[in-house]
Design a protein around this motif. Structure first.
Motif, PDB file in Angstrom:
ATOM      1  N   TYR A  31      47.584  42.478  43.121  1.00 44.81           N
ATOM      2  CA  TYR A  31      46.219  42.316  43.639  1.00 44.81           C
ATOM      3  C   TYR A  31      46.199  41.344  44.807  1.00 44.81           C
ATOM      4  CZ  TYR A  31      44.633  44.889  39.608  1.00 44.81           C
ATOM      5  OH  TYR A  31      44.429  45.880  38.685  1.00 44.81           O
ATOM      6  N   LYS A  39      39.291  51.657  46.865  1.00 40.94           N
ATOM      7  CA  LYS A  39      40.376  50.659  46.765  1.00 40.94           C
ATOM      8  C   LYS A  39      41.687  51.199  47.337  1.00 40.94           C
ATOM      9  CE  LYS A  39      42.591  51.777  42.502  1.00 40.94           C
ATOM     10  NZ  LYS A  39      43.715  51.436  41.675  1.00 40.94           N
ATOM     11  N   VAL A  51      36.812  41.754  50.243  1.00 41.04           N
ATOM     12  CA  VAL A  51      37.086  41.616  48.814  1.00 41.04           C
ATOM     13  C   VAL A  51      37.702  42.930  48.372  1.00 41.04           C
ATOM     14  CG1 VAL A  51      36.115  41.187  46.531  1.00 41.04           C
ATOM     15  CG2 VAL A  51      35.107  40.072  48.543  1.00 41.04           C
ATOM     16  N   SER A  52      38.892  42.862  47.784  1.00 42.95           N
ATOM     17  CA  SER A  52      39.572  44.110  47.444  1.00 42.95           C
ATOM     18  C   SER A  52      39.483  44.412  45.955  1.00 42.95           C
ATOM     19  CB  SER A  52      41.032  44.042  47.897  1.00 42.95           C
ATOM     20  OG  SER A  52      41.630  42.875  47.407  1.00 42.95           O
ATOM     21  N   ALA A  72      37.175  45.808  44.024  1.00 47.40           N
ATOM     22  CA  ALA A  72      35.969  45.224  43.427  1.00 47.40           C
ATOM     23  C   ALA A  72      35.368  46.182  42.409  1.00 47.40           C
ATOM     24  CB  ALA A  72      34.951  44.896  44.512  1.00 47.40           C
ATOM     25  N   ARG A 115      36.263  41.125  41.285  1.00 48.31           N
ATOM     26  CA  ARG A 115      37.453  41.867  41.702  1.00 48.31           C
ATOM     27  C   ARG A 115      38.496  41.785  40.603  1.00 48.31           C
ATOM     28  NH1 ARG A 115      41.445  38.015  43.895  1.00 48.31           N
ATOM     29  NH2 ARG A 115      42.723  39.724  44.629  1.00 48.31           N
ATOM     30  N   LYS A 121      39.570  39.238  35.705  1.00 48.29           N
ATOM     31  CA  LYS A 121      38.764  39.466  36.903  1.00 48.29           C
ATOM     32  C   LYS A 121      38.321  38.143  37.482  1.00 48.29           C
ATOM     33  CE  LYS A 121      34.621  40.018  34.119  1.00 48.29           C
ATOM     34  NZ  LYS A 121      33.659  40.906  33.498  1.00 48.29           N
ATOM     35  N   ALA A 149      34.282  45.508  51.463  1.00 52.25           N
ATOM     36  CA  ALA A 149      34.771  45.510  50.078  1.00 52.25           C
ATOM     37  C   ALA A 149      35.371  46.866  49.763  1.00 52.25           C
ATOM     38  CB  ALA A 149      33.649  45.193  49.096  1.00 52.25           C
TER      39      ALA A 149
END
Ligand SMILES: Cc1cc2nc3c(=O)[nH]c(=O)nc-3n(C[C@H](O)[C@H](O)[C@H](O)COP(=O)(O)OP(=O)(O)OC[C@H]3O[C@@H](n4cnc5c(N)ncnc54)[C@H](O)[C@@H]3O)c2cc1C
Lengths: 325, 245
Positions: A98, B115, B138-139, B141, B155, B161, B172
């Motif tokens: 991530y 994503k 923001v990846s 999410a 996220r 998370k 995002a």
């Protein structure tokens, strides 16, 4: 021109994926005839930093700027980009976690670099710099040619075997300036999912599907996982109907995982499910339908009722553990 | 609230993946293309935000004319208008550059993507767009809410998370959980035909990478079946043969 590798840590400790990345970087450095510099962010003790030397890092840049204690992708990208420039690195390696996924694309823009994400093999350097990665959600492999002077490679977790290559690293404090505008997004609270092994990093995953009939029957799935030190996962419909939390959903539209061992219980083996799990090293399918498609994708199969097989399997694991202590 | 949603055109999830005999290109014959499933999630969340806060939802796709069926589908689901940058989406940097170029003058408050796309699985475009525009991102999410000029997102991270807040504008990338995709209704399908779909020509930015060759993963050996009344034999094989426990 060393290979630069970002070694990811959590709560002051390096992750397994960090050692994989350093190892990958160092093997790449050998191909290119150069050395490996690792960069670490956070408060990590000297002894822990030195661990990176075991996988071949000969120089370690230790970033301790407290503004980076919470993850901010813009600021991390700035720091790693600056390090790449200062070191003159032509190859930058990260983990395709991530964190890596959030940082690498920004880094690619900053360095005007080719980016290959989720690579599974060392690069080959003939007249072209080529790496292999999974594509089509695990249904294919593709070879990516990187056509820029700087290349960024993010390594798929669990796909590259760690190779020890001890070096005695120098450790340098490294705290480049970071623009304030990098801190506009703010990471707040972290909510851990029940403190168990995370499914993307786990070496063993026990997964179950609609064949379990209802959420009340998951006790045996969790018990088997606990006995094996495994993470739990599930098929999409199981998450959709709320039997299990969404973060357990694996497959094409859930998480893609590649553990050493994937045990699928009461999951039919639909193509979208397989897409996310078929790069697991060993797959076991347990299904009461001997014609279930999962058996075509599995290494080992048990055609039987999960409600009879799984309790016996738990006993077998317990017996195995007792006899191997 | 002006929202831009990036959609890509990908092979259907049930498509049999195969390549031309020289392994250099994806074999599209008989393959149906769909809106990337994660992009559909992003689109749905964009529509929900528009419904509660007002504003507009624009979809953008970098692709050749054959992607217009799916762009129309996005309009049928509820987007107000669409932009197609008329080019082969050759690599992530190229695609991100095209979208960033459009976004620069578009005044969007939010840019949403999926994503990752389910064909090349790059997860590259959203972060690149954000970097090219110099805005936060923001990846992966799973949740997105807006309060005034601040967004709060959840996220995914390893083992849990993280809650992230960011000022507008931002980029995002959507993961499952952010919204439940919608199916277009008859009215949507009818109105989609007349909604504006602008076609623009690409800017001259380079592609950095080339997907040069493809192959299918090595075939699995036949599955070894173990009698249902003797799961201990499985443990034995996992230990002695597969050597993984
Ligand atoms: C766009 C799209 C994306 C998708 N993405 C995903 C994804 O990411 N992940 C995913 O998982 N699915 C995904 N799917 C859904 C997928 O097609 C299947 O529907 C799903 O994987 C089936 O889940 P299942 O195997 O748990 O359930 P089922 O198909 O209902 O299968 C249940 C299985 O359990 C077996 N069984 C029943 N009782 C027992 C018992 N007592 N003991 C042992 N076995 C038993 C049955 O024989 C059967 O094989 C997607 C679908 C689409 C259209």
């Amino acid at each position: 021109m060393p290979v630069l590798v970002f070694a990811e840590s959590i709560d002051g400790k390096f992750k397994k994926s960090a050692f994989e990345a350093v190892s990958y970087a160092n093997e790449t450095a050998k191909i290119l005839g150069t050395t490996t510099t690792a960069i670490s962010v956070g408060n990590i003790t000297g002894d822990d930093l030195k661990q990176l030397g075991e996988y071949g890092a000969s120089k370690i840049l230790s970033v301790t700027d407290s503004r980076l204690n919470n993850f901010v992708n813009q600021a991390y990208a700035s720091v790693i980009a600056q390090a790449a420039k200062d070191e003159g690195a032509e190859v930058v390696v990260l983990s395709n976690t991530y964190t890596g996924k959030a940082v690498a694309p920004r880094l690619a823009v900053k360095l005007q670099a080719s980016l290959a994400t989720g690579v599974i093999q060392l690069p080959s350097k003939g007249d072209k710099f080529t790496v292999k990665k999974k594509s089509f959600s695990g249904k294919a492999l593709s070879e990516v040619v990187c056509n820029t002077p700087v290349k960024i490679l993010s390594v798929a977790p669990n796909s590259f075997t760690i190779i020890k290559s001890p070096a005695t690293p120098s450790i340098t404090a490294y705290n480049p300036a970071i623009p304030d505008t990098d801190f506009r997004s703010v990471s707040g609270e972290i909510v851990k999912s029940s403190g168990k092994v995370s499914v993307t990093e786990a070496e063993i995953v026990v997964s179950a599907g609609r064949g379990m009939k209802g959420p009340e029957n998951w006790g045996m799935v969790e018990e088997l996982a606990a006995e094996l030190g495994a993470a739990t996962a599930c098929s999409k419909p199981v998450a959709d109907i709320g039997w299990r939390p969404h973060h357990e959903h694996v497959g094409q539209t859930g998480k893609a995982i590649s553990p050493n061992l994937y045990i699928a219980i009461g999951i039919s083996g639909a193509i979208q499910h397989l897409a996310g799990v078929n790069s697991s090293k060993v797959i076991v399918a347990i299904n009461k339908d001997p014609e279930a498609p999962f058996f075509k994708a599995a290494d080992y199969g048990i055609a039987g009722d999960a409600f009879e097989v799984v309790p016996k399997l738990i006993e077998a694991v317990k017996a195995f553990k007792a006899s191997h202590h | 609230m002006k929202i831009l949603v990036c959609i890509s055109n990908v092979p259907d999830t049930t498509a049999r993946i195969s390549f031309t005999p020289d392994g250099k290109a994806f074999n599209t014959s008989g393959v149906q293309f769909i809106i990337n499933p994660y992009d559909e999630i992003a689109l749905t969340r964009a529509l929900e935000l528009k419904e509660s806060l007002g504003g507009s939802v624009t979809v953008i796709n970098v692709g050749k004319p054959d992607t217009e069926a799916n762009i129309r589908k996005a309009l049928a689901i509820g987007a107000d208008d669409a932009i197609r940058v008329n080019a082969d989406p050759s690599d992530a940097y190229f695609v991100a550059s095209q979208i960033a170029h459009v976004a620069k003058t578009g005044g969007y408050d939010i840019i949403l993507t999926g994503k990752e796309s389910i064909d090349y699985n790059g997860s590259q475009v959203p972060g690149m767009i954000a970097e090219l525009l110099g805005i936060p991102s923001v990846s992966v999410a799973t949740k997105l809410t807006i309060d005034g000029t601040t967004a709060t997102l959840e996220r995914e991270i390893d083992g849990g998370k993280e809650i992230v807040t960011t000022p507008l504008p931002f980029v995002a990338s959507a993961q499952k959980g952010m919204a439940e995709p919608r199916i277009p209704n008859m009215r949507g399908i009818m109105s989609a035909r007349t909604k504006p779909l602008a076609v623009t020509e690409p800017q001259g930015s380079p592609a950095f990478t080339v997907n040069e060759k493809y192959e299918l993963p090595p075939a699995k050996a036949a599955c070894k079946m173990i009698p249902a009344d003797n799961p201990a034999a499985l443990i034995d094989l996992l230990h002695n043969e597969a050597k993984i426990i």
